[in-house]
Design a protein around this motif. Structure first.
Motif, PDB file in Angstrom:
ATOM      1  N   HIS A  20       0.854  -1.198   0.000  1.00 40.66           N
ATOM      2  CA  HIS A  20       0.000   0.000   0.000  1.00 40.66           C
ATOM      3  C   HIS A  20       0.885   1.240   0.000  1.00 40.66           C
ATOM      4  O   HIS A  20       1.875   1.259   0.707  1.00 40.66           O
ATOM      5  N   PRO A  21       0.666   2.244  -0.814  1.00 38.31           N
ATOM      6  CA  PRO A  21      -0.569   2.545  -1.533  1.00 38.31           C
ATOM      7  C   PRO A  21      -0.683   1.909  -2.924  1.00 38.31           C
ATOM      8  O   PRO A  21      -1.674   2.137  -3.600  1.00 38.31           O
ATOM      9  N   THR A  51      -4.089   1.825  -8.576  1.00 39.98           N
ATOM     10  CA  THR A  51      -5.404   1.520  -9.150  1.00 39.98           C
ATOM     11  C   THR A  51      -5.400   0.347 -10.118  1.00 39.98           C
ATOM     12  O   THR A  51      -6.436   0.016 -10.691  1.00 39.98           O
ATOM     13  N   HIS A  81      -7.072  -3.923  -3.463  1.00 39.73           N
ATOM     14  CA  HIS A  81      -7.632  -2.640  -3.884  1.00 39.73           C
ATOM     15  C   HIS A  81      -7.299  -1.657  -2.772  1.00 39.73           C
ATOM     16  O   HIS A  81      -7.518  -1.958  -1.599  1.00 39.73           O
ATOM     17  N   THR A  82      -6.764  -0.519  -3.132  1.00 38.96           N
ATOM     18  CA  THR A  82      -6.258   0.408  -2.121  1.00 38.96           C
ATOM     19  C   THR A  82      -7.246   1.488  -1.718  1.00 38.96           C
ATOM     20  O   THR A  82      -7.088   2.091  -0.668  1.00 38.96           O
ATOM     21  N   ALA A  83      -8.254   1.734  -2.540  1.00 42.40           N
ATOM     22  CA  ALA A  83      -9.197   2.815  -2.230  1.00 42.40           C
ATOM     23  C   ALA A  83     -10.651   2.404  -2.418  1.00 42.40           C
ATOM     24  O   ALA A  83     -11.542   3.205  -2.180  1.00 42.40           O
ATOM     25  N   THR A  84     -10.881   1.173  -2.836  1.00 39.16           N
ATOM     26  CA  THR A  84     -12.244   0.704  -3.077  1.00 39.16           C
ATOM     27  C   THR A  84     -12.466  -0.623  -2.369  1.00 39.16           C
ATOM     28  O   THR A  84     -11.526  -1.237  -1.862  1.00 39.16           O
ATOM     29  N   SER A 107      -9.049  -5.439   0.406  1.00 38.37           N
ATOM     30  CA  SER A 107      -9.109  -3.982   0.349  1.00 38.37           C
ATOM     31  C   SER A 107      -8.349  -3.435   1.538  1.00 38.37           C
ATOM     32  O   SER A 107      -8.598  -3.831   2.672  1.00 38.37           O
ATOM     33  N   ALA A 109      -8.495  -0.291   2.122  1.00 45.01           N
ATOM     34  CA  ALA A 109      -9.287   0.897   2.471  1.00 45.01           C
ATOM     35  C   ALA A 109     -10.435   0.453   3.366  1.00 45.01           C
ATOM     36  O   ALA A 109     -11.018  -0.607   3.161  1.00 45.01           O
ATOM     37  N   THR A 111     -13.685   0.652   3.586  1.00 41.74           N
ATOM     38  CA  THR A 111     -14.819   1.101   2.783  1.00 41.74           C
ATOM     39  C   THR A 111     -16.171   0.771   3.394  1.00 41.74           C
ATOM     40  O   THR A 111     -17.181   1.305   2.972  1.00 41.74           O
TER      41      THR A 111
END
Length: 140
Positions: A20-21, A51, A81-84, A107, A109, A111
């Motif tokens: 990550h990221p 992404t 997945h880093t943001a979703t 993930s 993140a 979320t």
């Protein structure tokens, strides 16, 4: 259903957090026909992107030769997945070319408010996504 050891689960999550990221990616190989993930093989995300992930083609060819030599197959193909949420994207589905594999998404993140990561498994066959239960065991 994906049955995976706690140790392998933890290594996948650790790899996702460490990269990550950027998205992390890898394979857990197992004896051909067993549906039992055993050998953890973290891979380099050649895209080095937050992404998108892409296996390095040379590394992937080497891995498939190793698996052939060891009578193994890719039981789990994982990435983060880093943001979703941990759900396959259209791109993920388009690259899913192992119909017998479990596609694990982590993930990194938060979320859904359930904590710092999600760990989910899917079958992806002919573009159709089916989520499956994940059973974590101490050992096989």
């Amino acid at each position: 259903m994906l049955t995976i050891t706690q140790a392998l689960h933890d290594r996948i999550v650790e790899h996702a957090r460490a990269d990550h990221p950027d998205e992390a990616c890898g394979v857990v190989a197992g004896p051909a026909g067993s549906d039992r993930p055993e050998r953890f093989v973290p891979m380099l995300n050649a895209a080095r992107s937050p992404t998108f992930y892409e296996f390095d083609s040379t590394d992937l060819l080497k891995l498939y030769r190793e698996m052939d030599d060891r009578d193994e197959e890719p039981v789990v193909i994982y990435h983060s997945h880093t943001a979703t949420e941990a759900y396959p994207s259209r791109t993920d589905v388009s690259y899913a070319n192992e119909p017998g594999a479990h596609y694990v998404l982590v993930s990194t993140a938060d979320t859904d408010g359930s904590g710092p990561f999600q760990f989910r498994s899917f079958r992806i066959v002919d573009g159709e996504i089916t989520e499956e239960e994940v059973r974590i065991v101490a050992a096989y």
